[in-house]
Design an enzyme around this catalytic site. Structure first.
Site, PDB file in Angstrom:
ATOM      1  N   HIS A   1      70.613  80.437  10.979  1.00 46.90           N
ATOM      2  CA  HIS A   1      71.759  79.722  10.420  1.00 46.90           C
ATOM      3  C   HIS A   1      71.692  78.210  10.664  1.00 46.90           C
ATOM      4  O   HIS A   1      72.700  77.581  11.015  1.00 46.90           O
ATOM      5  CB  HIS A   1      73.043  80.312  10.998  1.00 46.90           C
TER       6      HIS A   1
ATOM      7  N   HIS B   1      78.811  87.986  10.389  1.00 47.68           N
ATOM      8  CA  HIS B   1      77.724  87.601  11.299  1.00 47.68           C
ATOM      9  C   HIS B   1      77.720  88.406  12.597  1.00 47.68           C
ATOM     10  O   HIS B   1      77.598  87.846  13.690  1.00 47.68           O
ATOM     11  CB  HIS B   1      77.794  86.100  11.581  1.00 47.68           C
TER      12      HIS B   1
ATOM     13  N   GLU C   1      70.221  80.844   4.158  1.00 44.02           N
ATOM     14  CA  GLU C   1      70.039  81.976   5.061  1.00 44.02           C
ATOM     15  C   GLU C   1      69.369  83.120   4.311  1.00 44.02           C
ATOM     16  O   GLU C   1      70.001  83.785   3.489  1.00 44.02           O
ATOM     17  CB  GLU C   1      71.400  82.449   5.576  1.00 44.02           C
TER      18      GLU C   1
HETATM   19  C1  GLA Z   1      78.289  81.745   6.645  1.00 47.33           C
HETATM   20  C2  GLA Z   1      79.354  82.169   5.734  1.00 47.33           C
HETATM   21  C3  GLA Z   1      80.329  81.082   5.505  1.00 47.33           C
HETATM   22  C4  GLA Z   1      80.807  80.506   6.784  1.00 47.33           C
HETATM   23  C5  GLA Z   1      79.640  80.076   7.610  1.00 47.33           C
HETATM   24  C6  GLA Z   1      80.075  79.589   8.957  1.00 47.33           C
HETATM   25  O1  GLA Z   1      77.256  81.148   6.038  1.00 47.33           O
HETATM   26  O2  GLA Z   1      78.873  82.659   4.518  1.00 47.33           O
HETATM   27  O3  GLA Z   1      81.420  81.577   4.783  1.00 47.33           O
HETATM   28  O4  GLA Z   1      81.550  81.465   7.488  1.00 47.33           O
HETATM   29  O5  GLA Z   1      78.750  81.115   7.799  1.00 47.33           O
HETATM   30  O6  GLA Z   1      81.151  78.725   8.903  1.00 47.33           O
END
Ligand code: GLA
Length: 390
Positions: free
Chosen positions: A220, A146, A355
């Site tokens: 998110h 991210h 997402e």
């Molecule tokens: C994303 C990732 C997950 C996790 C979340 C936050 O969606 O794919 O593995 O890290 O963010 O916890």
């Protein structure tokens, strides 16, 4: 015509026009039992706090004609609250979040945030463009997740209200400097949140750069359509319009294979509850600690790709996008340590994320659709989250 005749005629004309106007005015007297017109959508702003480096953070509240309300803070472009009606017409917040900036600053698993410059994982925090290798900050074991240590979820965006005919809209802008987080190029990103009067939130992303770079923006939000965050989301019925998904290695980096979902727990082509197959013995479910994978969406262009339905409340969420992939993550890392507004903590799997995005690790996987952006090009993508009941 002498002067006095002219005066009389003028007076008569003025009188006639006045009577006509009064009549017009009275033509449609307001019916006493007529329902008043729905109030127009509104957007308002309030101070939300200050970051440790002294930047003021604001909260914008958008409300549409029907009463749906979306709260967005300029820190991370985070949607802190988003109300949706149940089948009886009662509005409740359906996204996980906090009620203070301090909590978002302390620890958040990306609750409601805009994710960038690169949503999802990049293997070993490196990639090459035109033969030059770039090193990113790693923040997820050996990988970058991210955006890195300080992704777009942790910066303060500049906000302005956007005039729209239907509903209310907020435009957020962030300029990421050349080299920030290790990424090349000054990247100017805008995200518009447009709450329409038919209970949809359209999220439109745009970006331009002054040097070749990579970009993959997403949103998110963690949904729990029951509106009751003490309950997990395993009873929600999900569809994902994808014949294939992307298996991952032990660090959640795609192996490069696009695997058919047929006869696997990853088949959501027909509605099924999130919980139905989640405990099956399956190597991919073990690696993801549940669902935490990208699905290769069917079709191209802007199309409906996923739905989530909570039978108890009748809330239905429909997601449309022009992106090729969707990461479905079902809150596997929520472990009862993060505080819930009003008391208690967020327990295991009390929210799920859908997402929309390009595939994870695309910069290192040449068979995946490209995430490269060059000067003169415009990155533009749109995702809509539409609520209704059934
Ligand atoms: C994303 C990732 C997950 C996790 C979340 C936050 O969606 O794919 O593995 O890290 O963010 O916890």
């Amino acid at each position: 015509m002498n002067h006095s005749t002219f005066k009389q005629l003028t007076l008569a004309l003025v009188a006639a026009i006045s009577i006509f106007m009064v009549q017009c005015k009275n033509e449609k007297p307001p019916a006493e039992n007529e329902t008043p017109p729905a109030p127009a959508a509104t957007i308002s702003k309030a101070a939300y706090g200050t970051t440790p480096d002294g930047q003021a953070v604001d909260k914008f509240t958008m409300k549409n004609k029907q009463g749906m309300q979306v709260d967005v803070i300029t820190y991370g472009g985070i949607i802190t609250s988003w109300t949706a009606p149940d089948k009886a017409g009662n509005y409740a917040n359906v996204v996980l979040g906090y009620d203070s900036l301090a909590q978002y600053l302390r620890a958040t698993p990306y609750f409601g945030a805009i994710i960038g410059r690169y949503g999802n994982r990049i293997a070993k925090g490196k990639f090459s463009l035109d033969g030059k290798e770039y090193k990113l900050e790693t923040n997820d074991g050996p990988n970058t997740l991210h955006g890195g240590v300080k992704g777009f979820d942790k910066v303060v965006w500049t906000a302005s209200e956007q005039p729209v005919d239907n509903g209310a809209a907020l435009k957020l802008t962030y300029v990421s400097k050349d080299g920030e987080g290790g990424y090349p190029g000054t990247l100017t990103s805008t995200v518009v949140y447009h709450l329409t009067d038919d209970n949809a939130l359209e999220v439109s992303y745009e970006a331009t750069t002054d040097k070749k770079t990579i970009v993959n923006l997403t949103q998110h939000s963690y949904f729990n359509l029951s509106g009751d965050f003490t309950k997990n989301i395993l009873d929600h019925e999900l569809t994902i319009d994808a014949d294939k998904f992307l298996p991952v290695d032990a660090t959640l980096i795609p192996t490069g294979e696009l695997k058919p979902v047929e006869n696997t727990p990853f088949d959501f082509r027909q509605p099924k509850t999130i919980g139905r197959d989640i405990e099956q013995k399956d190597d991919q479910l073990t690696k993801g600690k549940g669902y935490d994978h990208c699905w290769a969406l069917n079709g191209q262009g802007f199309r409906k790709v996923s739905t989530a339905y909570h039978a108890g409340t009748g809330r239905l969420l429909e997601i449309s996008t022009d992106e090729p992939g969707i990461q479905f993550y079902c809150g596997n890392f929520l472990d009862g340590t993060l505080p819930m507004p009003g008391g208690g903590t967020y327990a295991h799997r009390t929210g799920f994320c859908l997402e929309t995005q390009h595939y994870p690790d695309s910069p290192n996987q040449s068979s995946f659709p490209t995430t490269t952006l060059a000067p003169g090009e415009k990155y533009a993508t749109k995702t809509t989250f539409k609520f209704s009941t059934k």
